[in-house]
Design an enzyme around this catalytic site. Sequence first.
Site, PDB file in Angstrom:
ATOM      1  N   ARG A  66       0.845  -1.322   0.030  1.00 20.18           N
ATOM      2  CA  ARG A  66       0.076  -0.136  -0.086  1.00 20.18           C
ATOM      3  C   ARG A  66       0.737   1.251   0.142  1.00 20.18           C
ATOM      4  O   ARG A  66       0.652   2.050  -0.680  1.00 20.18           O
ATOM      5  CB  ARG A  66      -0.949  -0.306   1.231  1.00 20.18           C
ATOM      6  CG  ARG A  66      -2.290  -0.726   0.862  1.00 20.18           C
ATOM      7  CD  ARG A  66      -2.799  -1.378   2.296  1.00 20.18           C
ATOM      8  NE  ARG A  66      -2.872  -0.560   3.381  1.00 20.18           N
ATOM      9  CZ  ARG A  66      -3.841   0.139   3.552  1.00 20.18           C
ATOM     10  NH1 ARG A  66      -4.893   0.222   2.809  1.00 20.18           N
ATOM     11  NH2 ARG A  66      -3.868   0.995   4.652  1.00 20.18           N
ATOM     12  N   ARG A 113     -22.686   0.069   0.071  1.00 22.86           N
ATOM     13  CA  ARG A 113     -22.717  -1.222  -0.005  1.00 22.86           C
ATOM     14  C   ARG A 113     -23.076  -1.903   1.364  1.00 22.86           C
ATOM     15  O   ARG A 113     -23.855  -2.871   1.578  1.00 22.86           O
ATOM     16  CB  ARG A 113     -21.162  -1.753   0.082  1.00 22.86           C
ATOM     17  CG  ARG A 113     -20.439  -1.772  -1.478  1.00 22.86           C
ATOM     18  CD  ARG A 113     -18.993  -2.101  -1.559  1.00 22.86           C
ATOM     19  NE  ARG A 113     -18.655  -2.140  -2.841  1.00 22.86           N
ATOM     20  CZ  ARG A 113     -17.262  -1.592  -3.357  1.00 22.86           C
ATOM     21  NH1 ARG A 113     -16.323  -1.233  -2.319  1.00 22.86           N
ATOM     22  NH2 ARG A 113     -16.948  -1.522  -4.713  1.00 22.86           N
TER      23      ARG A 113
END
Length: 316
Positions: free
Chosen positions: A90, A153
């Site tokens: 990341r 979501r």
Amino acid sequence: MSSNKSKVAIIGTGFVGASAAFAMSLSQITSELVLIDVFKDKAEGEAMDINHGLSFLGQMSVYAGDYSDCKDCDVIVVTAGANRKPGETRIDLAKKNVAIAKEITANIMKHYTKGVILVVANPVDVMTYMIQKWSGLPEGKVFGSGTVLDSVRFRHLISSKLDVDVKNVHGYIIGEHGDSQLPAWSATHIAGVKMDDYCEEGKISITDEDKAAIMEDVRKAGAEIIKKKNATYYGIAVTINAIVESLLKNQKTIRTVSTVINNKFGINDVALSLPAILTSDGVRSLIDLPLTDKEIADLQNSANALKIILDEVKDI
Ligand code: NAD
């Protein structure tokens, strides 16, 4: 044609930028849409393709441009940036995309006259923080798509579990758009009734394991799609379109966008998502959620996780 004159720029016309442009052509949300990419051919090809479909949709000016076209934009959407490659950390991705964002911010600001900057490229919270600082614009004028898609979501999963229309489910994913994000369960309501009370009254069983499973599904959704089709773009494209609509129509919609936070829940000087009121000027204010002590501690952990990445990239 979109009734009001408005101008939107999308910088980066890859999967996400091109899909967002297509969504905007379907919704006819803006009268002028300029597409900018380091590969001009890609932006030109996307503009041509969308223009051919416009005959069925309405009149809208869609063209490939350059940074001088950021002048007079109401919204500038930044989707330029690479996706994480296998084996890449990341931090590696953050360094790569923050370097791209630095160049893009300088180019935007050479021509900037007005409008808000909506950051979508990942890691979106880190990119938002850096672009806000480099641009020198007020904090509310630069914000990221943050956990808007995660929150949708989340609401969708709750609506399926409780068998109720998603429009009646209010709930937010807050913190990082990434692994340390958290659901604000204590502020999750069904038609104004706290979710736990709603379930108790309706004799609906929702255990801690069910909640953990919902959260895990939200957290993993992006990675799951990437595993199956290598990228995610339709969900985020419609999310971008919805945010742009809130801005252009000054709808004052509340969305969990990522903004630079100070003096909130003991958190300072980091960008992360909390519910925010969006006007045509950007983020007007944040909503103070009634979080539990545990949720506040988790939000602080999320801020700390982001600060670790920020420390690695802030000198780029
Ligand atoms: P992509 O590789 O398909 O597209 C990236 C585009 O950016 C390419 O067209 C590339 O030419 C362009 N670009 C690169 N450097 C540039 C520069 N300096 N100036 C202008 N354009 C430049 O990637 P994608 O799938 O469209 O994803 C774009 C970004 O959006 C990624 O960082 C991805 O992680 C992120 N994303 C965010 C969310 C979210 O919820 N925030 C969801 C999906 C994807």
